[in-house]
Scaffold this motif. Structure first.
Motif, short mmCIF file in Angstrom:
data_model
loop_
_atom_site.label_atom_id
_atom_site.label_comp_id
_atom_site.label_asym_id
_atom_site.label_seq_id
_atom_site.Cartn_x
_atom_site.Cartn_y
_atom_site.Cartn_z
N LEU A 1 39.26 88.03 85.84
CA LEU A 1 40.47 88.70 85.38
C LEU A 1 41.48 88.90 86.51
O LEU A 1 41.12 89.31 87.61
N VAL A 2 42.75 88.60 86.20
CA VAL A 2 43.86 88.84 87.13
C VAL A 2 44.91 89.64 86.37
O VAL A 2 45.35 89.24 85.29
N GLU A 3 45.33 90.78 86.93
CA GLU A 3 46.35 91.60 86.29
C GLU A 3 47.68 91.40 87.01
O GLU A 3 47.74 91.41 88.24
N VAL A 4 48.74 91.22 86.22
CA VAL A 4 50.07 90.98 86.75
C VAL A 4 50.96 92.15 86.33
O VAL A 4 51.12 92.43 85.15
N GLY A 5 51.54 92.83 87.31
CA GLY A 5 52.36 94.01 87.02
C GLY A 5 53.70 93.67 86.40
O GLY A 5 54.38 92.72 86.80
N THR A 6 54.09 94.47 85.37
CA THR A 6 55.38 94.32 84.70
C THR A 6 55.90 95.70 84.33
O THR A 6 55.11 96.55 83.88
N GLU A 7 57.17 95.93 84.49
CA GLU A 7 57.77 97.19 84.07
C GLU A 7 58.48 96.99 82.74
O GLU A 7 59.26 96.05 82.56
N VAL A 8 58.21 97.87 81.78
CA VAL A 8 58.82 97.81 80.45
C VAL A 8 59.47 99.16 80.17
O VAL A 8 58.82 100.20 80.29
N ARG A 9 60.75 99.14 79.79
CA ARG A 9 61.47 100.38 79.50
C ARG A 9 61.67 100.53 78.00
O ARG A 9 62.02 99.57 77.32
N ILE A 10 61.42 101.73 77.49
CA ILE A 10 61.62 102.00 76.07
C ILE A 10 62.53 103.20 75.89
O ILE A 10 62.70 104.01 76.78
#
Length: 619
Positions: free
Chosen positions: A610-619
């Motif tokens: 498993l490899v996790e890739v960071g992402t920012e999501v705004r709601i």
């Protein structure tokens, strides 16, 4: 072979399905007669008649004959109903959205019931100590708390070892209910008048309105647990559940309630504890032990039901991902959810310590179940109409049962200040959390859609963005079946490289309990070296991405063990400038999202791949 398996399933259903309703004689009759007031001898037969015909109408006719027909490929329960009605993906402010809210309230009411049932069941059994030894009264509460703590503490070990004795113990219990009742009836056969439905009608109509409502609210305690017939249908099947009810549970309950009525009619002083009064003095302590075992079984059935309901709600996207542990390698349904277990334990122990007696708990019990029953009847009517049944007939039949449900709900609503607020508070909090989670997930997916790149544009620019193609297989997970997963675009942008073979994997939970192995994976060719695999899992199944890719038959067993799985590790930020929920509610969703179980663990992906890739999501 068929007969043997059917009888075995019916025997198991006695413990799992009818544990709750089977222990109702411990407290329901006494509370109902006390609510009737007046002369106990007269009220006893009238109350027994009301209880018996409530069992016939609510459990036998409505659930066994009607509601059990509304199955989702053999599975039952309010969540299965929502799936049948297609309300899961309802658009905001649509008719289906209203059904979704109604269904989630019904599911939340079951949690409220789940907190009360173990408390009132075990407490009522242990209170039998006070019949022969009143000086042990102060010990009732500590003993009850100790039993409940042990019950919740052993959940992590699995319920299989308990499950093997559920049915036989409850068969002995129901046989004893009938035996105790028969002995009392032979001494005072006039109690058989309770079998006449007109006796029940005259009794409730002839009483003042306030008394009638109080009695009906107490009588409803005798049918709580009937909803388990539908919720547990998938475990045993429709026919074994009906067989166990009509052949064993219903006759035993009817005979025992008639026996309690006969006892109180002959000796009004026996109303102090009519159930234990049915047994001779020498049998009281063994009966207390058996009653306690039966109530523990009833409590275990509720706990297991809460685990199952929580798992379904998670799979369908109504709750955040929680840690789900499998306690039996050979039984998929044997699961343990630590957080759900201990939250339920807190609710149950709070009920015991707050109300302190089964009589006081009776005021808190019933309102949640009667609300759930009314919701189930309404949803079942919509399902029947959707399946093509005559709308006039459906409205006539379900409408009659719905009115009966409303009568019981109104009668229980009178107890709101006496304790009915407790399960409603639990249900209200959970329903709000489920709706907040569901709305937040929709807002996150809308934000993802805005960030997601188009397939054609991404593939056209890929040679310049990732000039280096490395050996290996990269599987990029996405909630959507179109576009480029955010984990893939972020990976390429930062590493300027990509594996030679790429698989875009989308995972969806469908509105059927199980998906056939040959139908769980669909493969689409996107470009050379790029495939899209769409995985489907039923809401009763575990999501296992590795097994889904194996079913797609794109890779050998050796290659499957070398796949690198890329998942977006999203940081959700509540932004007041973006339309959505109230800021404080978005903050609550963000907190739930950050404390949920990681996607990789929920999808059974080996951590070394498993490899996790960071992402920012705004709601």
């Amino acid at each position: 072979m068929f007969r043997r398996s059917t009888l075995a399933a019916s025997l198991a259903a006695l413990g799992i399905v009818y544990g709750d309703i089977g222990t109702s004689p411990l407290y329901a009759f006494k509370v109902a007669v006390q609510a009737a007031g007046g002369t106990p001898g007269v009220a006893a037969v009238g109350t027994a008649s009301l209880i018996i015909w409530s069992l016939v109408l609510v459990v036998s006719l409505k659930y066994a004959a009607l509601i059990l027909r509304a199955d989702n490929h053999g599975e039952g329960g309010v969540v299965a109903m929502l799936a049948l009605l297609g309300a899961r993906d309802a658009a905001p402010r649509s008719r289906h959205a209203a059904l979704l809210v109604l269904g989630l309230v019904g599911a939340a009411l079951l949690y409220g019931d789940g907190a009360i049932t173990p408390a009132i069941s075990v407490l009522s059994a242990v209170e039998g100590l006070k019949v022969d030894a009143p000086h042990l009264g102060p010990a009732v509460l500590p003993i009850t708390v100790a039993i409940l703590v042990m019950l919740f503490a052993v959940q992590s070990r699995g319920t299989g070892f308990i499950g093997r004795v559920f049915g036989p113990v409850m068969l002995v219990w129901f046989a004893l209910l009938a035996l105790l009742g028969v002995v009392a009836i032979t001494r005072h056969p006039a109690a058989l008048e309770a079998l006449d439905p007109l006796f029940a009608i005259r009794f409730v109509v002839g009483a003042p309105l306030a008394v009638s409502f109080a009695v009906l609210g107490a009588v409803f305690l005798a049918v709580t647990g009937g909803e388990a017939m539908y919720a547990d249908m998938g475990h045993f099947g429709r026919f074994p559940i009906r067989l166990a009810w009509f052949a064993v549970a219903l006759p035993a309950l009817v005979i025992n309630y008639l026996g309690q009525a006969a006892l109180v009619a002959a000796d009004p002083a026996a109303l102090a504890n009519p159930f234990y009064g049915l047994a001779p003095a020498w049998a009281h302590y063994p009966l207390i032990v058996l009653a306690t075992m039966a109530t523990v079984i009833a409590s275990q059935a509720i706990v297991s039901g809460v685990f199952s309901l929580t798992q379904q709600a998670i799979q369908l996207g109504f709750l955040p991902r929680l840690s789900i542990l499998h306690t039996a390698a050979d039984q998929e349904g044997q699961v343990y959810l630590p957080l759900a277990n201990w939250l339920l334990a807190v609710g149950t122990l709070a009920a015991v310590l707050t109300f302190r007696s089964s009589d006081a708990l009776a005021g808190a019990y019933g309102i949640a179940v009667s609300g759930l029953m009314a919701i189930s009847t309404f949803l079942a009517a919509l399902i029947a109409i959707r399946w093509g049944y005559n709308p006039v007939l459906v409205i006539a039949v379900n409408g009659g049962f719905f009115l009966l449900d409303l009568v019981f709900f109104s009668a229980n609503a009178v107890k709101l200040l006496e304790g009915g607020w407790f399960p409603l508070l639990i249900a209200g909090v959970l329903a709000f959390l489920m709706l907040t989670w569901r709305t937040g997930v929709r807002l996150v997916e809308e934000a993802r859609a805005d960030l997601r790149e188009d397939e054609a544009e991404f593939l056209a620019a890929l040679p310049t963005m990732a000039p280096c193609r490395t050996p290996g297989i990269g599987a990029f997970l996405s909630a959507a079946e179109t576009g480029i997963p955010l984990s893939l675009s972020q990976h390429v942008r930062h590493n300027r490289a990509l594996q030679e073979r790429v698989v875009l994997v989308s995972v969806a939970t469908v509105e059927t309990p199980f998906v056939a192995e040959g139908e769980c994976a669909t493969v689409q060719k996107v470009a050379d070296g790029v495939d899209r695999v769409m995985l489907r899992f039923g809401f009763m199944e575990d999501i296992n991405v590795a097994s889904g890719l194996a079913a797609a038959k794109l890779f050998s067993t050796e290659e499957l063990g070398r796949i690198s799985y890329y998942i977006g590790r999203e940081t959700v930020v509540a932004d007041a400038r973006i339309p959505g929920m109230a800021t404080w509610r978005e903050g609550l969703f963000v907190s739930m999202q950050r404390n949920s179980t990681p996607t990789g663990s929920s999808f059974r992906i080996p951590s070394r791949q498993l490899v996790e890739v960071g992402t920012e999501v705004r709601i």
